[in-house]
Design a protein around this motif. Sequence first.
Motif, short mmCIF file in Angstrom:
data_model
loop_
_atom_site.label_atom_id
_atom_site.label_comp_id
_atom_site.label_asym_id
_atom_site.label_seq_id
_atom_site.Cartn_x
_atom_site.Cartn_y
_atom_site.Cartn_z
N ALA A 86 0.83 -1.21 0.00
CA ALA A 86 0.00 0.00 0.00
C ALA A 86 0.87 1.26 0.00
N LEU A 87 2.00 1.21 0.70
CA LEU A 87 2.90 2.37 0.74
C LEU A 87 3.52 2.62 -0.64
N VAL A 88 3.88 1.57 -1.35
CA VAL A 88 4.45 1.74 -2.69
C VAL A 88 3.41 2.33 -3.64
N ILE A 89 2.17 1.89 -3.51
CA ILE A 89 1.10 2.47 -4.34
C ILE A 89 0.93 3.95 -4.02
N LEU A 90 1.04 4.31 -2.75
CA LEU A 90 0.96 5.72 -2.34
C LEU A 90 2.07 6.54 -2.99
N MET A 91 3.23 5.93 -3.22
CA MET A 91 4.33 6.64 -3.87
C MET A 91 3.94 7.11 -5.26
N SER A 92 3.22 6.27 -5.99
CA SER A 92 2.82 6.63 -7.36
C SER A 92 1.68 7.61 -7.35
N LEU B 5 6.36 10.66 -1.27
CA LEU B 5 7.35 9.73 -1.81
C LEU B 5 8.23 9.17 -0.70
N TRP B 6 8.72 10.04 0.15
CA TRP B 6 9.58 9.61 1.25
C TRP B 6 8.83 8.64 2.17
N PHE B 7 7.60 8.99 2.50
CA PHE B 7 6.77 8.14 3.35
C PHE B 7 6.55 6.76 2.70
N GLY B 8 6.17 6.77 1.43
CA GLY B 8 5.93 5.50 0.74
C GLY B 8 7.17 4.69 0.52
N PHE C 36 9.45 3.92 2.49
CA PHE C 36 9.70 2.96 3.56
C PHE C 36 9.15 1.58 3.18
N GLY C 37 8.01 1.58 2.50
CA GLY C 37 7.48 0.32 2.00
C GLY C 37 8.29 -0.21 0.84
N PHE C 38 8.74 0.69 0.00
CA PHE C 38 9.53 0.34 -1.18
C PHE C 38 10.82 -0.38 -0.77
N ASN C 39 11.56 0.21 0.17
CA ASN C 39 12.85 -0.35 0.58
C ASN C 39 12.73 -1.40 1.67
N ALA C 40 12.10 -1.05 2.79
CA ALA C 40 12.00 -2.01 3.89
C ALA C 40 11.12 -3.19 3.50
N GLY C 41 10.13 -2.96 2.66
CA GLY C 41 9.28 -4.07 2.19
C GLY C 41 10.04 -5.07 1.35
N SER C 42 11.13 -4.62 0.72
CA SER C 42 11.91 -5.52 -0.13
C SER C 42 12.67 -6.58 0.65
N ALA C 43 12.69 -6.48 1.98
CA ALA C 43 13.24 -7.55 2.81
C ALA C 43 12.31 -8.76 2.78
N LEU C 44 11.04 -8.53 2.43
CA LEU C 44 10.00 -9.56 2.34
C LEU C 44 9.66 -10.19 3.69
N ALA D 121 16.22 15.17 -1.09
CA ALA D 121 15.63 14.02 -0.41
C ALA D 121 15.35 12.89 -1.39
N VAL D 122 14.82 13.23 -2.57
CA VAL D 122 14.55 12.20 -3.58
C VAL D 122 15.87 11.57 -4.05
N ALA D 123 16.90 12.39 -4.22
CA ALA D 123 18.20 11.87 -4.62
C ALA D 123 18.73 10.87 -3.58
N GLY D 124 18.54 11.18 -2.30
CA GLY D 124 18.97 10.27 -1.25
C GLY D 124 18.16 8.98 -1.24
N LEU D 125 16.88 9.09 -1.51
CA LEU D 125 16.04 7.89 -1.59
C LEU D 125 16.47 7.01 -2.75
N VAL D 126 16.81 7.63 -3.86
CA VAL D 126 17.26 6.87 -5.03
C VAL D 126 18.58 6.16 -4.74
N VAL D 127 19.54 6.88 -4.16
CA VAL D 127 20.87 6.30 -3.98
C VAL D 127 20.87 5.14 -3.00
#
Length: 493
Positions: A72-78, A287-290, A292-300, A344-350
């Motif tokens: 749901a957080l990743v969907i919020l990013m879009s 984007l920053w909020f979402g 967390f799901g994008f990155n931390a969610g990738s631990a599965l 902030a977006v650049a840091g999220l990307v890196v």
Amino acid sequence: MLFAAPSFAEETASAVDASAAAVVASEVKAELASAMASAPIASTVEASTSAVAAPVITINKGDNTWLFVATALVILMSIPGLALFYGGLVRSKNMLSVLMQVFTLFSLISILWVVYGYSVAFTEGNAFFGSLSKVMLKGVTPDSIAATFNKGIGISELIYIAFQGAFAAITCGLIVGSFAERIKFSAVLVFCVIWFTFSYLPIAHMVWYWAGPDAYINAAAAEAATKTAGYLFQDGALDFAGGTVVHINAAVAGLVGSYFVGKRIGYGRDPMTPHSLTMTMIGASLLWFGWFGFNAGSALEANGTAALAFVNTWVAPAAAAMSWLIAEWILKGKPSLLGAASGAVAGLVVITPAAGFVGVGGGLVMGLIAGVAGLWGVHGLKRLLGADDSLDVFGVHGVCGILGAILTGVFASPDLGGTGVWDYVANGVASGYSIAAQVKIQTIGVLVTIAWSGVVAAIAYKLVDLTIGLRVKEDEEREGLDVTSHGEKAYNL
């Protein structure tokens, strides 16, 4: 128990007297005899063979719950995050068109993901493409289990499908920023169908598809399982949450598009300032909020690796926002909100490819570097490239995605606080981590992604241009795409 009883008796005999050992052995044998008498022979055989088989994968409800939230957080990013971030950066006459493109692409790619995307990306095929065995999610049921990164632990395959589908959708949405304010709506849709099919899916397969940890029961099995994985996974490339698959992939496609579509009318001469930095700041925050799901969610899983990714996703963008802001303050005399949000977006990307592999100190350093690198990307590099990348997709996502992928090879080293590379046969961190060797592997992954996405994008743009055309008419562009393409306005004043 049949095989264990004699050895157990022998080990006990070394610690107690012989008579006690005999009693223990006889009791074990009696229990076995009773069990065998009351059970079918086939069941007994299955029980004995299961003792040496791979553990049964079971679903952990906590991990499942975390994936629901992360998706749901990743969907919020879009929607609304990326849509508002991009929308605020264009002129008011094109605000609605950007919202429309991001929103519609999310819907379109979600459909294609279910129809064939998941199957092509995440089933066994060859090193570059999966199969069509799960078209329309054939065979996937509420009981289907997808592997995580720990043996014996799984999640519901259906939520894994949704999680990965949200990644695919936002990747296509990212491309929109490169040719905003002058492309046909129909051209955006047709291009993304082609690019999604022949660039996103194979790169996702190359980087992320593997048989899962439970296939790695010994060295021979591990070798056989690795041969079924994607090309870059076989090579050992590390990409925790999409530095290559998402950011570099989309940024290259966007940059190619900015050349094919051409520059906006008046570019370099007329003012093209963002119409609402308020919207952009809100979008960046979402984007920053979402993320967390994008990155931390990738631990599965809801485990320590997810926590590491979460903290890195908090610290790296904060560091990048500050370094961009301070560098801009020094160079231009004033710090800007746009600079802080872009940082902030650049840091999220890196941190995306590195989130679960590097220590917090490594993430902090990566963020600090990304802020300065992103600032250079949207100013110095942009002038060198001579492209009208409207919303600096390549300057931020391309530059910082490349930087993050390569620096992952550096800061993943256990000597620098990273997690190293996990050996699934030994169930421990592999020894002898080499920064030079891993950086070489990471660089190969970056180059493969750039070449693959660039070639597919160029072919796709050319096909679209030859058939329906890429660009709106000059008078339509001057009036704005909101009215001329959609018959609406973002603002009715």
